[in-house]
Enzyme design. Sequence first.
Site, PDB file in Angstrom:
ATOM      1  N   ARG A  38       0.857  -1.198   0.000  1.00 27.88           N
ATOM      2  CA  ARG A  38       0.000   0.000   0.000  1.00 27.88           C
ATOM      3  C   ARG A  38       0.888   1.241   0.000  1.00 27.88           C
ATOM      4  NH1 ARG A  38      -1.325   1.822   4.531  1.00 27.88           N
ATOM      5  NH2 ARG A  38      -2.034  -0.121   5.487  1.00 27.88           N
ATOM      6  N   ASP A  75      -7.990  18.644 -14.774  1.00 24.26           N
ATOM      7  CA  ASP A  75      -8.285  17.269 -15.180  1.00 24.26           C
ATOM      8  C   ASP A  75      -7.872  17.157 -16.654  1.00 24.26           C
ATOM      9  OD1 ASP A  75      -9.440  14.897 -16.088  1.00 24.26           O
ATOM     10  OD2 ASP A  75     -11.121  15.035 -14.684  1.00 24.26           O
ATOM     11  N   LYS A 122      -8.918   5.952 -19.219  1.00 20.34           N
ATOM     12  CA  LYS A 122      -9.260   6.448 -20.547  1.00 20.34           C
ATOM     13  C   LYS A 122      -8.066   6.329 -21.505  1.00 20.34           C
ATOM     14  CE  LYS A 122     -13.077   6.981 -18.477  1.00 20.34           C
ATOM     15  NZ  LYS A 122     -13.152   7.774 -17.315  1.00 20.34           N
ATOM     16  N   TYR A 135     -17.042  16.110 -15.793  1.00 18.79           N
ATOM     17  CA  TYR A 135     -17.498  14.733 -15.629  1.00 18.79           C
ATOM     18  C   TYR A 135     -18.498  14.671 -14.465  1.00 18.79           C
ATOM     19  CZ  TYR A 135     -17.463   9.878 -14.198  1.00 18.79           C
ATOM     20  OH  TYR A 135     -17.849   8.623 -13.811  1.00 18.79           O
TER      21      TYR A 135
HETATM   22  C1  LIG Z   1     -12.852  13.717 -17.340  1.00 16.24           C
HETATM   23  C2  LIG Z   1     -12.956  12.626 -16.323  1.00 16.24           C
HETATM   24  N1  LIG Z   1     -12.377  12.779 -15.114  1.00 16.24           N
HETATM   25  C3  LIG Z   1     -12.448  11.820 -14.162  1.00 16.24           C
HETATM   26  C4  LIG Z   1     -13.150  10.650 -14.373  1.00 16.24           C
HETATM   27  C5  LIG Z   1     -13.243   9.619 -13.274  1.00 16.24           C
HETATM   28  O1  LIG Z   1     -12.368   8.572 -13.510  1.00 16.24           O
HETATM   29  P1  LIG Z   1     -12.649   7.046 -13.082  1.00 16.24           P
HETATM   30  O2  LIG Z   1     -13.877   6.588 -13.810  1.00 16.24           O
HETATM   31  O3  LIG Z   1     -11.393   6.341 -13.502  1.00 16.24           O
HETATM   32  O4  LIG Z   1     -12.843   7.041 -11.608  1.00 16.24           O
HETATM   33  C6  LIG Z   1     -13.763  10.443 -15.615  1.00 16.24           C
HETATM   34  C7  LIG Z   1     -14.526   9.192 -15.871  1.00 16.24           C
HETATM   35  O5  LIG Z   1     -15.274   9.086 -16.810  1.00 16.24           O
HETATM   36  C8  LIG Z   1     -13.671  11.452 -16.608  1.00 16.24           C
HETATM   37  O6  LIG Z   1     -14.259  11.317 -17.821  1.00 16.24           O
END
Ligand SMILES: Cc1ncc(COP(=O)(O)O)c(C=O)c1O
Length: 385
Positions: free
Chosen positions: A55, A180, A205, A108
Site C-alpha cells: 500500500r 483534469d 481512458k 465529468y
Molecule cells: C474527465 C474525467 N475525469 C475523471 C473521471 C473519473 O475517472 P474514473 O472513472 O477512472 O474514476 C472520468 C470518468 O469518466 C472522466 O471522464
Amino acid sequence: MSDDSHEHQSFETRAIHAGNTADPLTGAVVPPIYQVSTYKQDGVGGLRGGYEYSRSANPTRTALEENLAALEGGVRGLAFASGLAAEDCLLRTLLAPGDHVVIPNDAYGGTFRLFAKVVSRWGVEWSVADTSDADSIRAALTPKTKVIWVETPSNPLLGITDIAMVADIARTAGAKLVVDNTFASPYLQQPLALGADVVVHSLTKYMGGHSDVVGGALVTADAALGEELAYHQNAMGAVAGPFDSWIVLRGIKTLAVRMDRHAENAAKIVEVLKRHPKVTKVLYPGLPEHPGHEIAAKQMRNFGGMISFQVEGGEEAAVAVCNRAKLFTLGESLGGVESLIEHPGRMTHASVVGSALEVPADLIRLSVGIENADDLVADLTQALG
Ligand SMILES: Cc1ncc(COP(=O)(O)O)c(C=O)c1O
C-alpha cells in the site's frame, strides 16, 4: 527504478522509457508485475530497495508513477485505484472545513457528484463558474477559495479553458489550480507547464487506452505537495494494484501513436457530421467556429478524439441514434482503441440532471477509436438514418 536522464527526451521516448528500466534481477526489459503485499527485511528495518508494504509502495506502481511524472513534466506522480479515488485524495489533502472550491459548469458527472454529495458533507463550500470566462471565475471566488478546478476539454461539451489565464487568477487568489487532463492526455496538453499546480487523470481512458483497466493519477509540480499527497495516498489506501499499474504502463507506450490516430479519425468524422442534415450542432475544438478553438490551438498539440453533437428530434431521436450504432459500441467511458457512443443525459451525466451542469437532452457523445475512419463514418451514417 528512477532515471532522471529522460528530462530532455521527446514525449514519445519518455512514454516508452521513463520508469521502464530493465529489471535489476533478470534484465527483463519490461518491469515485472510485482504481485506482492510485503517484503522480506534483512533485520528489523533493513529494507531492500525501500519497499516494506505494497500500500505504501510497490515497484510496478513506482515504475508507473515515475512514468506519469515524466510525461506531465511534474516532480511527483501518484497512481490510484480510479480517477475518482485520485480526486478524493487530492480534495481531502487540499481542503478543510470552511474552505471553498470553484468548479466548472461542465465536467465529468462523477466529479460533480464527489463535490456535491461527498466533499460538501465535510463543510466544504463550492460555486459553479464558466471556467472559459475570467469574469465568471472571479465572480465565483470568495476569500476562502482554496481550489479552482478545470476540465479542458470538458466532458461532455468539449468546452475549452485557457489554463494559463486561470493559473494567473488562481495565483492572485492564493488558490491551487487543478486541471483534469483526461480528455487531452499529456501528449496533447501539458497543464503544469501552463501554470497548473496539480494534474488529475482517469487512467481508465486514453492512458490505459484499451478499455481493460480502471485507474487514476495525480501529478504535482511541487515536491512538498507531492509528498503530502503520497502520505495521504498511503493513509487513505486507494492505491493502484500491481497488475493495473503494469497494464497502464503498457498502454502508455503507444499513447502518442494512438492519440494521433484518434484525432485524425475524429477530424474526418466531424466533417461528415457537419454536413449531415439531421445534425444540428457539432461540438469539437478543432472547428474554427468553436468558441475555444484559438485557445485549444495554442495550448494543445491536436484537438483529440472526443466529439459531441446534437440531433434533430430531441432526446428520443438522440437515444435512437445511439441504439442503432453497430460498430460504435454503446457504452460509457472513453479513450479506448474501440469507438464508443453514448447519451450523456441518461448515461455518464445522469448524476448532474437538475444541476447547473445538466447537459442537453439531444446530445450524443462519441469516443472515436482507431479503427478505419471510413468504416466509422459508414456506421454513423446508418445510425443517423
Ligand atoms: C474527465 C474525467 N475525469 C475523471 C473521471 C473519473 O475517472 P474514473 O472513472 O477512472 O474514476 C472520468 C470518468 O469518466 C472522466 O471522464
